[in-house]
Design an enzyme around this catalytic site. Structure first.
Site, PDB file in Angstrom:
ATOM      1  N   LYS A 216      59.648   8.326  45.895  1.00 47.01           N
ATOM      2  CA  LYS A 216      58.997   8.072  46.428  1.00 47.01           C
ATOM      3  C   LYS A 216      58.389   6.403  45.915  1.00 47.01           C
ATOM      4  CE  LYS A 216      56.556  12.929  46.637  1.00 47.01           C
ATOM      5  NZ  LYS A 216      55.598  13.795  46.374  1.00 47.01           N
TER       6      LYS A 216
ATOM      7  N   SER B 295      63.198  22.113  49.507  1.00 43.85           N
ATOM      8  CA  SER B 295      62.644  21.951  50.394  1.00 43.85           C
ATOM      9  C   SER B 295      62.040  22.544  51.119  1.00 43.85           C
ATOM     10  CB  SER B 295      62.305  20.202  50.504  1.00 43.85           C
ATOM     11  OG  SER B 295      61.778  20.341  52.052  1.00 43.85           O
TER      12      SER B 295
ATOM     13  N   ASN C 173      47.760  14.004  29.074  1.00 48.24           N
ATOM     14  CA  ASN C 173      48.720  14.175  29.279  1.00 48.24           C
ATOM     15  C   ASN C 173      49.254  13.966  27.531  1.00 48.24           C
ATOM     16  OD1 ASN C 173      50.934  14.008  30.815  1.00 48.24           O
ATOM     17  ND2 ASN C 173      51.167  12.114  29.922  1.00 48.24           N
ATOM     18  N   ARG C 174      50.953  14.904  27.762  1.00 50.30           N
ATOM     19  CA  ARG C 174      51.393  15.198  26.823  1.00 50.30           C
ATOM     20  C   ARG C 174      51.996  13.632  26.138  1.00 50.30           C
ATOM     21  NH1 ARG C 174      57.372  17.838  27.708  1.00 50.30           N
ATOM     22  NH2 ARG C 174      57.102  15.973  29.174  1.00 50.30           N
TER      23      ARG C 174
ATOM     24  N   THR D 227      60.460  12.710  49.034  1.00 49.76           N
ATOM     25  CA  THR D 227      60.321  13.292  48.162  1.00 49.76           C
ATOM     26  C   THR D 227      60.867  13.177  46.263  1.00 49.76           C
ATOM     27  OG1 THR D 227      59.537  15.869  47.614  1.00 49.76           O
ATOM     28  CG2 THR D 227      61.912  15.437  48.837  1.00 49.76           C
TER      29      THR D 227
ATOM     30  N   SER E  34      59.285  21.718  53.869  1.00 49.99           N
ATOM     31  CA  SER E  34      59.237  20.742  54.825  1.00 49.99           C
ATOM     32  C   SER E  34      59.668  21.004  56.181  1.00 49.99           C
ATOM     33  CB  SER E  34      58.974  19.440  54.120  1.00 49.99           C
ATOM     34  OG  SER E  34      58.015  18.992  53.062  1.00 49.99           O
TER      35      SER E  34
ATOM     36  N   GLY F 186      52.232  11.916  36.043  1.00 50.68           N
ATOM     37  CA  GLY F 186      53.095  11.443  36.925  1.00 50.68           C
ATOM     38  C   GLY F 186      53.113  11.018  38.565  1.00 50.68           C
ATOM     39  N   GLY F 187      53.801  10.803  39.516  1.00 50.67           N
ATOM     40  CA  GLY F 187      53.194  10.313  40.395  1.00 50.67           C
ATOM     41  C   GLY F 187      52.539  11.591  41.086  1.00 50.67           C
TER      42      GLY F 187
HETATM   43  P1  ATR Z   1      54.979  14.422  39.340  1.00 51.02           P
HETATM   44  O1  ATR Z   1      55.813  12.922  40.244  1.00 51.02           O
HETATM   45  O2  ATR Z   1      55.825  15.009  39.623  1.00 51.02           O
HETATM   46  O3  ATR Z   1      54.347  14.000  39.312  1.00 51.02           O
HETATM   47  P2  ATR Z   1      56.763  12.636  37.231  1.00 51.02           P
HETATM   48  O4  ATR Z   1      56.388  11.923  36.908  1.00 51.02           O
HETATM   49  O5  ATR Z   1      58.149  14.068  36.293  1.00 51.02           O
HETATM   50  O6  ATR Z   1      56.159  14.009  38.256  1.00 51.02           O
HETATM   51  O7  ATR Z   1      55.401  13.998  35.821  1.00 51.02           O
HETATM   52  C1  ATR Z   1      55.283  15.417  35.150  1.00 51.02           C
HETATM   53  C2  ATR Z   1      54.123  15.948  34.243  1.00 51.02           C
HETATM   54  O8  ATR Z   1      54.380  16.459  33.624  1.00 51.02           O
HETATM   55  C3  ATR Z   1      54.119  14.549  32.870  1.00 51.02           C
HETATM   56  O9  ATR Z   1      52.411  14.068  33.360  1.00 51.02           O
HETATM   57  C4  ATR Z   1      55.090  15.054  32.086  1.00 51.02           C
HETATM   58  O10 ATR Z   1      54.088  14.904  30.442  1.00 51.02           O
HETATM   59  P3  ATR Z   1      54.377  13.724  30.261  1.00 51.02           P
HETATM   60  O11 ATR Z   1      54.104  12.379  30.297  1.00 51.02           O
HETATM   61  O12 ATR Z   1      54.481  13.313  28.445  1.00 51.02           O
HETATM   62  O13 ATR Z   1      56.372  13.168  30.323  1.00 51.02           O
HETATM   63  C5  ATR Z   1      54.192  16.619  32.210  1.00 51.02           C
HETATM   64  N1  ATR Z   1      55.060  17.393  31.742  1.00 51.02           N
HETATM   65  C6  ATR Z   1      56.519  17.745  31.254  1.00 51.02           C
HETATM   66  N2  ATR Z   1      56.416  19.007  30.771  1.00 51.02           N
HETATM   67  C7  ATR Z   1      55.799  18.793  30.322  1.00 51.02           C
HETATM   68  C8  ATR Z   1      55.440  20.358  29.102  1.00 51.02           C
HETATM   69  N3  ATR Z   1      56.023  20.563  28.510  1.00 51.02           N
HETATM   70  N4  ATR Z   1      53.872  19.687  28.613  1.00 51.02           N
HETATM   71  C9  ATR Z   1      53.401  19.180  28.922  1.00 51.02           C
HETATM   72  N5  ATR Z   1      53.395  17.920  30.069  1.00 51.02           N
HETATM   73  C10 ATR Z   1      54.572  18.352  30.394  1.00 51.02           C
END
Ligand code: ATR
Length: 277
Positions: free
Chosen positions: A65, A14, A149-150, A61, A16, A128-129
């Site tokens: 969260k 971090s 999103n994936r 963090t 911060s 994600g968040g």
């Molecule tokens: P945060 O809260 O920091 O946004 P998170 O909730 O873990 O973190 O979300 C991570 C994001 O990165 C998600 O949208 C994830 O896609 P999935 O919902 O399909 O898991 C995306 N992500 C992480 N690794 C990835 C990869 N190798 N290819 C494509 N998207 C990826």
């Protein structure tokens, strides 16, 4: 001496503490800001412990969260909208949760580029968040937002959770055929996924051939300073911005929440950049 800190797991990375400490020094504020590694089953004790010890506030963090919500007595509108808290303020008898992530995202582009998001059309990569906080802030500025999103269902869930914004928010599958028709109207592309960080350094979250020179491309990743996405976007002629600004401005907004004062953002930028280099 006021006490503050950041709770997460892991927490060693971090920035911060250096950022806030540099700002305290610059303005002569008598405050101490520390990183705290907290295990999931100790989260409530950590929050109530900080309250009992007279802490002014905390940052929260990854991965807490959302998990921290049950221990708070109230949420600000920003935190309520995204059901996520990155900043806590303790008062005599209350524990107030707030989210400065969305505000921080917008303020960074306003400060660094003079960019005004009002009414813009934006593509968010990720669900994600971080994506949720950025999306909520953009929707409040009357933006049209596309989420890709994936995992498609996660994007749909995000849209559902913000459904009061109606057609301002839509899902697009993460493939070139689906994205191509909307790319023409996209003015800003934002990566909120972890693609481009150390574990997948050379990768991009979408095919760079989809980008066009008129677009602003923002990656909320700050390490590396320039992800493969930003490098490719720059080559195409896009304006680019990395995640340092969001990191700094969510902290600036935390000061405004704790004390109603704006810290010296430039000092915070310097502290972050020095730590990263
Ligand atoms: P945060 O809260 O920091 O946004 P998170 O909730 O873990 O973190 O979300 C991570 C994001 O990165 C998600 O949208 C994830 O896609 P999935 O919902 O399909 O898991 C995306 N992500 C992480 N690794 C990835 C990869 N190798 N290819 C494509 N998207 C990826």
């Amino acid at each position: 001496m006021e006490l503050l800190g950041v709770i997460g797991n892991p927490i060693g990375h971090s920035l911060s503490p250096v950022m806030h400490s540099a700002a305290f020094k610059a303005v002569g504020r008598s405050a101490l800001y520390l990183p705290f590694l907290v295990e999931a089953d100790q989260l409530s004790q950590a929050i109530y412990g900080a309250q009992a010890l007279g802490f002014t506030g905390l940052n929260i963090t990854v991965p807490y969260k959302e998990k921290v919500l049950p221990y708070l007595t109230e949420l600000t509108d920003e935190a309520e909208a995204v059901q996520s808290v990155n900043t806590i303020k303790f008062t005599e008898d209350r524990i107030i949760g707030h989210s400065t992530d969305g505000e921080g995202f917008m303020a960074a582009a306003e400060y660094e580029l003079g960019y005004d998001f009002r009414g813009k059309t934006v593509l968010i990569m990720g669900a994600g968040g971080a994506a949720k906080a950025v999306t909520a802030a953009l929707l409040n500025k009357q933006c049209q937002v596309y989420i890709t999103n994936r995992t498609l269902e996660r994007a749909e869930q995000l849209v559902h959770s913000l459904n009061r914004f109606g057609t301002q928010l839509e899902v697009v599958p993460l493939n070139s055929a689906a994205l191509e028709p909307v790319m023409d109207e996209i003015e800003v592309v934002v990566n909120t996924t972890s693609v481009g960080m150390a574990q997948n350094l050379g990768q991009t979250p979408l095919a760079p051939s989809l980008l066009a020179p008129h677009q602003l491309v923002i990656d909320i990743i700050y390490n590396p300073e320039k992800t493969q996405l930003l490098k490719a976007a720059e080559q195409i002629g896009c304006r680019v911005q990395n995640g340092v600004g969001m990191l700094v401005w969510q902290a600036v907004k935390a000061w405004e929440f704790w004390w109603g004062i704006t810290p010296p953002a430039e000092i915070m930028y310097q502290a972050v950049k020095a730590s990263l280099s």
